[in-house]
Design a protein around this motif. Structure first.
Motif, PDB file in Angstrom:
ATOM      1  N   PRO A 105     -54.966 -41.596 -75.025  1.00 23.70           N
ATOM      2  CA  PRO A 105     -55.111 -42.869 -75.745  1.00 23.70           C
ATOM      3  C   PRO A 105     -54.504 -44.061 -75.033  1.00 23.70           C
ATOM      4  CG  PRO A 105     -54.548 -41.121 -77.271  1.00 23.70           C
ATOM      5  CD  PRO A 105     -54.467 -40.519 -75.882  1.00 23.70           C
ATOM      6  N   ASP A 106     -53.323 -43.899 -74.412  1.00 22.36           N
ATOM      7  CA  ASP A 106     -52.681 -45.044 -73.780  1.00 22.36           C
ATOM      8  C   ASP A 106     -53.329 -45.402 -72.444  1.00 22.36           C
ATOM      9  OD1 ASP A 106     -51.826 -42.982 -72.189  1.00 22.36           O
ATOM     10  OD2 ASP A 106     -49.686 -43.318 -72.488  1.00 22.36           O
ATOM     11  N   ALA A 107     -54.323 -44.635 -72.010  1.00 24.82           N
ATOM     12  CA  ALA A 107     -55.033 -44.945 -70.758  1.00 24.82           C
ATOM     13  C   ALA A 107     -56.416 -45.528 -71.026  1.00 24.82           C
ATOM     14  CB  ALA A 107     -55.174 -43.684 -69.899  1.00 24.82           C
ATOM     15  N   ARG A 108     -56.817 -45.592 -72.285  1.00 26.92           N
ATOM     16  CA  ARG A 108     -58.143 -46.101 -72.608  1.00 26.92           C
ATOM     17  C   ARG A 108     -58.148 -47.623 -72.629  1.00 26.92           C
ATOM     18  NH1 ARG A 108     -58.610 -42.054 -77.763  1.00 26.92           N
ATOM     19  NH2 ARG A 108     -58.506 -40.111 -76.560  1.00 26.92           N
ATOM     20  N   PRO A 109     -59.245 -48.223 -72.258  1.00 23.52           N
ATOM     21  CA  PRO A 109     -59.333 -49.689 -72.239  1.00 23.52           C
ATOM     22  C   PRO A 109     -59.017 -50.285 -73.602  1.00 23.52           C
ATOM     23  CG  PRO A 109     -61.198 -48.715 -71.094  1.00 23.52           C
ATOM     24  CD  PRO A 109     -60.478 -47.587 -71.775  1.00 23.52           C
TER      25      PRO A 109
END
Length: 369
Positions: free
Chosen positions: A361-365
């Motif tokens: 989640p913390d790597a998604r745009p």
């Protein structure tokens, strides 16, 4: 003697073997079954952590063999990018016993590999080693020709080695529902397209893991009856889990099963041994000192300590002097010599599983950490 515990040595008691020592002084964790000398022909395969093993062998001038060294015109960077010199053949990571058994069946029997191909942007990827060709192959025919080279290299490695080191890493995998073949990664991550009707998740249980390891061993011994299989378990936690459980407990589940399989395989016969790199890195006695701040990557000093124990325990068992430290690397070579080590930092490991971190989640745009 009133009972058996009166005559046990000190390494059988927690206080004298562990609690009463500095962690770096804990010794004798491995009682090796077979001797590994400098000229012993060694091949390696498995999960990401296995790459450290081959590097340490080469650095100490042991005879690690590369049966698929690649074109001589490639630079060291290109060889890394194209997975040459990572393992003893160009399969990429082999995470599960099922994947090992699968590759060995294709290489050592008349069983043909599937003709399934993944596509992305007009380029073609091998579902069973999608990361070995950056940017993909130009055509399916090119892909299949490259895979045939790898299968020939696997067959040559099994037949030409004296010790086969395999590092088990995962119990979770994705399979083709119809054929049952196992992929290196989930379809749709590196390439291809995920189809819930065609692709299914599996989390192998103990019985399945044991059956695949036994089948893999039978194939190897049928091709080379003097081969020794040295098992290890990767201490690196899962990048992500599709099991429905928290990734921490999923990691514990997966590693526990693999460790139990290693023990059962080791006790089954003289041709299989287990080296405890997993315990050396992960056990609470070491206080997590060998992990990077992300609690996943193993620090170079951890790898060095693991391999120091490996060589010391070999020396203790067979009356030799352990190599004290790595020596300058030799020149690049083929399967008859030791190639130049290319992995200099943990970040250079080539691991298909790492691609899953990009979907956190913390790597998604648009999502802030």
């Amino acid at each position: 003697m009133s009972h058996p515990y009166e005559t046990l040595p000190e390494d059988r008691f927690w206080r004298s073997a562990v609690a009463g020592r500095d962690a770096l002084e804990i010794a004798g964790l491995w009682k090796p079954k077979f001797r590994i000398k400098r000229r012993t022909r060694i091949v390696t395969a498995g999960s990401c952590f296995a790459q450290h093993f081959s590097k340490a062998l080469v650095a100490r001038r042991y005879r690690w063999l590369d049966f698929e060294p690649g074109p001589s015109v490639l630079t060291p960077e290109q060889r890394r990018d194209y997975h040459y010199g990572t393992f003893s053949f160009r399969t990429g990571n082999i995470y599960t016993p099922r994947m090992l058994h699968q590759w060995l069946r294709w290489a050592l029997t008349d069983t043909p590999p599937p003709e399934e191909v993944w596509e992305r942007d007009g380029r073609f990827y091998d579902p069973f080693r999608p990361g070995v060709e950056p940017g993909g192959f130009a055509s399916p025919d090119e892909l299949f020709a490259s895979r045939r080279d790898t299968l020939a290299a696997i067959a040559a490695a099994v037949r030409g080695a004296q010790v086969f080191v395999f590092t088990m890493g995962l119990t979770e995998a994705w399979q083709n529902r119809e054929s049952g073949v196992e992929y290196a990664v989930c379809p749709g991550t590196v390439a291809g397209r995920f189809d819930p009707g065609a692709h299914g998740f599996v989390n192998h249980g103990f019985a399945a893991l044991m059956a695949d390891m036994k089948a893999a061993l039978r194939l190897m011994l049928a091709a080379n009856r003097t081969l020794g299989l040295l098992l290890t378990v990767s201490p690196v936690p899962l990048t992500a889990t599709a099991s429905g459980n928290h990734v921490l407990t999923a990691t514990s589940h997966s590693k526990s099963l693999l460790r139990a399989v290693a023990s059962e395989m080791m006790q089954a016969g003289p041709r299989v041994d287990y080296f405890p790199s997993y315990e050396i890195i992960t056990h609470p006695a070491y206080g997590g000192r060998f992990f990077a701040p992300n609690l996943r990557s193993v620090l170079p000093e951890g790898v060095d300590h693991v391999m120091t124990q490996f060589f010391r325990d070999q020396a203790a068992a067979f009356g030799e002097e352990a190599p004290a430290a790595p020596v300058p690397p030799p020149s690049p070579a083929t399967a008859d010599e030791a190639p130049e080590p290319e992995l200099t930092e943990a970040e250079e490991l080539r691991c298909e599983e790492e691609i899953l971190a990009a979907f956190a989640p913390d790597a998604r745009p648009g999502i802030m950490p």
